[in-house]
Scaffold this motif. Structure first.
Motif, PDB file in Angstrom:
ATOM      1  N   LYS A  14       0.847  -1.213  -0.002  1.00  0.00           N
ATOM      2  CA  LYS A  14      -0.159   0.013   0.018  1.00  0.00           C
ATOM      3  C   LYS A  14       0.912   1.296  -0.020  1.00  0.00           C
ATOM      4  N   HIS A  28      -3.908  -2.457  -6.691  1.00  0.00           N
ATOM      5  CA  HIS A  28      -3.720  -0.949  -6.108  1.00  0.00           C
ATOM      6  C   HIS A  28      -3.772  -0.082  -7.216  1.00  0.00           C
ATOM      7  N   GLU A  55       0.898   4.177  -2.740  1.00  0.00           N
ATOM      8  CA  GLU A  55       0.784   5.677  -2.477  1.00  0.00           C
ATOM      9  C   GLU A  55       1.871   6.446  -2.818  1.00  0.00           C
ATOM     10  N   GLN A  81       1.472   6.990  -6.249  1.00  0.00           N
ATOM     11  CA  GLN A  81       0.481   8.145  -6.419  1.00  0.00           C
ATOM     12  C   GLN A  81       1.035   9.518  -6.562  1.00  0.00           C
ATOM     13  N   LYS A  94      -3.631   5.804  -9.238  1.00  0.00           N
ATOM     14  CA  LYS A  94      -4.210   6.610 -10.029  1.00  0.00           C
ATOM     15  C   LYS A  94      -3.444   6.969 -11.253  1.00  0.00           C
ATOM     16  N   ASP A 122      -6.594   1.717  -7.854  1.00  0.00           N
ATOM     17  CA  ASP A 122      -7.615   2.764  -7.439  1.00  0.00           C
ATOM     18  C   ASP A 122      -6.730   3.835  -6.461  1.00  0.00           C
ATOM     19  N   ILE A 123      -5.568   3.085  -5.867  1.00  0.00           N
ATOM     20  CA  ILE A 123      -4.663   4.088  -4.887  1.00  0.00           C
ATOM     21  C   ILE A 123      -3.572   4.843  -5.909  1.00  0.00           C
TER      22      ILE A 123
END
Length: 249
Positions: free
Chosen positions: A145, A175, A149, A152, A180, A177-178
């Motif tokens: 995660k 991952h 991040e 992103q 992007k 959606d995290i």
């Protein structure tokens, strides 16, 4: 809308390399956040046994024929694809396009020294290339995660993920959606080729569909099951489909 043809339990978009690159640039410009996938004999074999992988692949808005075996197999089953669109060629062309259009790629996967060398070589070849970031492919599940991040936050326009299948397909889907990122694709062992750790088959072998054999003779013990056993399994699948009278149309 892409012209998509059925192939066994999956699909392939009947696009040339130029058409594929044009479509990808549209996704990037529109901030579409899509997962891209290529299929070859090995991935098709995996998909016969893994429903989750099959679902992920089939839901991708862009599916290219990475292996010459897919082009030949599709023709044998009644559908003609315009050409092979190899993942490594999409990868290297997108880096070139990124340097021209200002897209920011992120490189994720392989050993630290390999991904560093990939970035170094691309920056040397394309001085205007703005790299969003890079990271090796060794991490725990608990770190996933945080990695997503960080990607992103990097503002990447393109993400290249150099894991093997089906790990890369699963990780990307989990991952997206995290992260992007407008366009994400798995590139398998392409980092090793760009970094000079492994070599790619000469053009004549690629045209004859023997790129797998070139890879096999570099690491025969590790690649025996994937290529020798796997290729025979793939051929049986194609013949079985043909004998069933289903041309995959």
């Amino acid at each position: 809308m892409n012209k998509r043809v059925k192939f066994l339990n999956t699909y392939v978009d009947a696009l040339t390399m130029d058409e594929t690159l044009e479509k990808i640039q549209e996704y990037i410009e529109n901030k579409a956040c899509i997962q891209h996938v290529v299929i070859n004999a090995g991935k098709v074999n995996l998909m016969q046994e893994n429903e989750e992988l099959t679902q992920i692949v089939n839901e991708c808005p862009l599916i290219n024929a990475d292996g010459q075996s897919i082009v030949w197999g599709s023709k044998f089953l009644g559908n003609k694809l315009p050409e092979r669109v190899a993942g490594i060629d999409i990868f290297t062309e997108l880096v070139r396009i990124s340097s021209e259009k200002g897209y920011k790629p992120y490189f994720f996967g392989a050993k630290e020294e390999v991904v560093e060398e990939v970035v170094r070589r691309f920056k040397e070849k394309y001085p205007n290339l703005e790299v969003a970031g890079y990271r090796n492919g060794y991490f725990s599940q608990e770190e996933s995660k945080k990695i997503a991040e960080d990607i992103q936050k990097s503002g990447a326009d393109i993400l290249f993920v150099a894991f093997s299948s089906p790990m890369k397909e699963f990780w990307i889907r989990e991952h997206m959606d995290i992260m992007k990122v407008p366009f994400t694709m798995g590139v398998g062992g392409s980092f090793d080729v760009v970094a000079g750790k492994t070599t790619r088959a000469p053009k004549w072998m690629q045209k004859l569909g023997l790129e797998w054999f070139h890879r096999f003779i570099q690491e025969p013990r590790r690649m025996f099951k994937r290529y020798i056993v796997g290729n025979w399994k793939f051929i049986r699948l194609i013949i079985s489909q043909k004998c069933m009278g289903n041309t995959s149309k």
